[in-house]
Design a protein around this motif. Structure first.
Motif, mmCIF file in Angstrom:
data_model
loop_
_atom_site.group_PDB
_atom_site.id
_atom_site.type_symbol
_atom_site.label_atom_id
_atom_site.label_comp_id
_atom_site.label_asym_id
_atom_site.label_seq_id
_atom_site.Cartn_x
_atom_site.Cartn_y
_atom_site.Cartn_z
ATOM 1 N N LYS A 1 61.110 0.828 68.793
ATOM 2 C CA LYS A 1 62.500 0.698 69.215
ATOM 3 C C LYS A 1 62.709 -0.489 70.173
ATOM 4 N N ARG A 2 61.726 -0.736 71.079
ATOM 5 C CA ARG A 2 61.803 -1.886 71.970
ATOM 6 C C ARG A 2 63.049 -1.893 72.873
ATOM 7 N N GLU A 3 63.689 -0.748 73.012
ATOM 8 C CA GLU A 3 64.843 -0.624 73.912
ATOM 9 C C GLU A 3 64.916 0.834 74.364
ATOM 10 N N GLY A 4 65.726 1.069 75.400
ATOM 11 C CA GLY A 4 65.799 2.413 75.951
ATOM 12 C C GLY A 4 66.330 3.443 74.953
ATOM 13 N N PHE A 5 65.748 4.666 75.013
ATOM 14 C CA PHE A 5 66.206 5.747 74.121
ATOM 15 C C PHE A 5 66.024 7.090 74.828
ATOM 16 N N TYR A 6 66.744 8.085 74.327
ATOM 17 C CA TYR A 6 66.727 9.437 74.921
ATOM 18 C C TYR A 6 65.912 10.369 74.039
ATOM 19 N N SER A 7 65.308 11.356 74.699
ATOM 20 C CA SER A 7 64.557 12.382 73.971
ATOM 21 C C SER A 7 64.621 13.693 74.757
ATOM 22 N N SER A 8 64.536 14.786 74.026
ATOM 23 C CA SER A 8 64.542 16.119 74.650
ATOM 24 C C SER A 8 63.195 16.758 74.387
ATOM 25 N N VAL A 9 62.506 17.139 75.442
ATOM 26 C CA VAL A 9 61.185 17.738 75.329
ATOM 27 C C VAL A 9 61.111 18.957 76.233
ATOM 28 N N SER A 10 60.089 19.747 76.006
ATOM 29 C CA SER A 10 59.845 20.932 76.839
ATOM 30 C C SER A 10 58.554 20.725 77.613
ATOM 31 N N ILE A 11 58.629 20.810 78.937
ATOM 32 C CA ILE A 11 57.467 20.634 79.801
ATOM 33 C C ILE A 11 57.278 21.908 80.602
ATOM 34 N N HIS A 12 56.157 22.547 80.391
ATOM 35 C CA HIS A 12 55.882 23.821 81.053
ATOM 36 C C HIS A 12 57.031 24.813 80.842
ATOM 37 N N ASN A 13 57.486 24.912 79.573
ATOM 38 C CA ASN A 13 58.553 25.839 79.162
ATOM 39 C C ASN A 13 59.899 25.529 79.820
ATOM 40 N N SER A 14 60.044 24.310 80.322
ATOM 41 C CA SER A 14 61.325 23.895 80.890
ATOM 42 C C SER A 14 61.863 22.718 80.079
ATOM 43 N N PRO A 15 63.117 22.761 79.700
ATOM 44 C CA PRO A 15 63.681 21.673 78.897
ATOM 45 C C PRO A 15 64.020 20.460 79.766
ATOM 46 N N PHE A 16 63.659 19.248 79.277
ATOM 47 C CA PHE A 16 63.921 18.000 79.998
ATOM 48 C C PHE A 16 64.627 17.026 79.068
ATOM 49 N N LEU A 17 65.562 16.280 79.669
ATOM 50 C CA LEU A 17 66.187 15.166 78.986
ATOM 51 C C LEU A 17 65.595 13.882 79.577
ATOM 52 N N ILE A 18 64.928 13.077 78.762
ATOM 53 C CA ILE A 18 64.178 11.902 79.248
ATOM 54 C C ILE A 18 64.775 10.644 78.653
ATOM 55 N N TYR A 19 64.954 9.651 79.536
ATOM 56 C CA TYR A 19 65.349 8.321 79.082
ATOM 57 C C TYR A 19 64.148 7.400 79.275
ATOM 58 N N SER A 20 63.660 6.840 78.183
ATOM 59 C CA SER A 20 62.480 5.968 78.218
ATOM 60 C C SER A 20 62.904 4.532 77.949
ATOM 61 N N ASP A 21 62.544 3.623 78.928
ATOM 62 C CA ASP A 21 62.910 2.211 78.813
ATOM 63 C C ASP A 21 61.620 1.381 78.770
ATOM 64 N N PRO A 22 61.286 0.758 77.644
ATOM 65 C CA PRO A 22 60.031 -0.002 77.543
ATOM 66 C C PRO A 22 60.068 -1.266 78.427
ATOM 67 N N LEU A 23 58.891 -1.596 79.017
ATOM 68 C CA LEU A 23 58.743 -2.806 79.834
ATOM 69 C C LEU A 23 58.060 -3.881 78.977
ATOM 70 N N ILE A 24 58.752 -4.992 78.771
ATOM 71 C CA ILE A 24 58.277 -6.051 77.869
ATOM 72 C C ILE A 24 57.920 -7.290 78.701
#
Length: 485
Positions: free
Chosen positions: A113-136
């Motif tokens: 993707k090479r650009e910021g994107f959102y994802s929903s994951v579960s960490i230790h049975n807790s839901p998280f909304l994560i924004y990941s921005d790659p460093l180029i």
């Protein structure tokens, strides 16, 4: 289904649909608004930190000495979890509120993707909304900057909102149904009043009664006014018909009564003259006037026959006039067997051209019925005479059967029979089947009178017939008393 129930269900269904649309719209709007605001906050926070990261990237063009820090980030105040991962050194920097938890990421997604994107994951049975921005750096992926929210509270809020909307909608619909049922009764109260008024008029058969409506001049008022006009018209027509019927019945009864006397006189005088002419015929056997006397004798015989036929017709009309006038037969308890035996004995003298047979009369023993002897005999004579008239060869039988509390008198013949169209009209007045018109004498009133007599005795008749093969008349009478010896 009553109008009241239909209206209640209709309004409840409309309200339920509106609440369903409103609840769905509200839920998805809040969900979109909250998550969009969270995403916006994550991106804004990431952009702020990205400036510091960009400055360090400029100072270390090869990327080997990159060292990212989050000391100035207010993790507690913002509620955002931050994490920077350096792919060149493998070092990971986290915000103070992240502790020993790692925010997951996919290197493959970052490369693609090479650009910021959102994802929903579960960490230790807790839901998280994560924004990941790659460093180029120089077109090469050297790290990833991540910001995350714990959306468990938001999900719980949305779940609670769903249940609240569902339960509230159900409660509101049930309340609307109850209120609609209650208020529709009040709204339809004038209609119920109209229904009760019309029922009372129907039961009393007094069409001169008017519906008293004291409400506003709305649709119900217009309906009551129209019904009053209709009742007035029906009462007028009913009165006219009743007057016409009374006049007709009185005319038939009076005419029948007045005709009986002259017909009796004509018949008596004709019979007297026939006897006198027969006597003169024997005395004047050899005289020239014999031919004239024979002609006169034939004319007198014709007069006698026609007067008898007219007398029978008048008697039939008188019986029908009594039936139309509401005349009720006076009934007493009689043993059925003697009445039937009398009819059978007298039937031997009726004109007939076929064999007359009577079956076993054991079924009649000990049977008593509530009847008028004379009318019951007339009923049986009508059916037997009818069978004799329309049976030219074969036989006419009379049989008996007892089933339950009914006694059956069956008259069977091998006469001309009838088809189904004729069977539907045999009890109509003056009706005669086409095959018998002009061939067999009669007025077509006998079976009508028999049906009236049978109705007065609470009996029924079952008719089966086949064209050219004969007919069976099954007369059923209720047993009043049954005794066994």
């Amino acid at each position: 289904m009553t109008i009241r129930l239909r209206l209640t269900l209709l309004y409840s269904a409309i309200l339920g649909f509106v609440l369903l649309v409103f609840g769905i719209a509200l839920y998805f709007f809040l969900q979109f608004y909250i998550f969009n605001d969270l995403k916006k906050s994550l991106r804004e926070q990431t952009d702020l930190i990205q400036k510091n990261v960009a400055y360090q990237i400029e100072r270390s063009p090869n990327g080997w000495n990159l060292f990212f820090r989050l000391d100035d980030f207010d993790a507690v105040g913002s509620g955002i979890f931050m994490q920077i991962t350096n792919f060149t050194s493998g070092y990971t920097t986290k915000s103070s509120n992240l502790w020993n938890v790692d925010l997951p990421f996919s290197t493959e997604d970052l490369q693609k993707k090479r650009e910021g994107f959102y994802s929903s994951v579960s960490i230790h049975n807790s839901p998280f909304l994560i924004y990941s921005d790659p460093l180029i750096l120089n077109g090469k992926l050297v790290g990833v900057l991540q910001a995350a929210y714990n959306v468990g509270v938001v999900n719980n809020f949305l779940s609670s909102l769903r249940w609240i909307l569902v339960m509230l909608s159900v409660f509101v619909v049930l309340l609307a149904m109850f209120m609609g049922w209650f208020f529709s009764r009040r709204a339809l109260k004038p209609i119920y009043a109209l229904i009760n008024a019309t029922k009372n008029i129907k039961n009393s058969e007094d069409f001169s009664t008017k519906i008293n409506y004291k409400g506003p001049p709305d649709e119900i008022g217009l309906l009551s006014e129209t019904m009053n006009s209709m009742l007035q018209r029906i009462d007028s027509i009913y009165g006219e018909l009743e007057q016409t019927s009374v006049t007709q019945r009185k005319f038939v009864a009076d005419a029948s009564h007045e005709l009986r006397t002259p017909l009796t006189t004509i018949s008596g005088n004709a019979e007297f003259l026939v006897k006198l002419m027969k006597s003169l015929h024997q005395k004047l056997y050899d005289l020239p006037e014999k031919q004239e006397i024979e002609i006169s004798l034939e004319a007198l015989n014709d007069i006698t026959d026609e007067s008898l036929r007219m007398g029978k017709l008048v008697n039939d009309l008188l019986s029908l006039a009594r039936a139309d006038g509401g005349f009720q037969i006076n009934k007493e308890v009689y043993e059925l067997q003697p009445i039937v035996e009398t009819v059978i004995r007298k039937s031997e003298f009726m004109p007939k051209s076929v064999e007359w047979a009577v079956g076993n009369m054991e079924s009649l023993f000990g049977v008593y019925i509530l009847a008028d002897r004379d009318y019951l005999q007339q009923l049986l004579f009508i059916f037997i005479e009818n069978a004799f008239k329309f049976t030219y060869r074969g036989f006419v039988n009379m049989e008996f059967e007892r089933i339950g509390n009914r006694i059956g008198l069956f008259i069977k013949d091998t006469g001309i029979g009838m088809d189904n169209d004729e069977l539907n009209h045999i009890f109509d007045r003056f009706y005669r089947a086409d095959s018998s018109r002009g061939k067999t004498p009669g007025t077509g009133l006998g079976l009508s009178i028999a049906k009236w007599i049978l109705d007065e005795h609470e009996g029924v008749v079952e008719v089966t017939s086949s064209k050219g093969k004969g007919s069976i008349f099954k007369i059923w009478l209720p047993i009043y008393i049954e005794t066994r010896i």
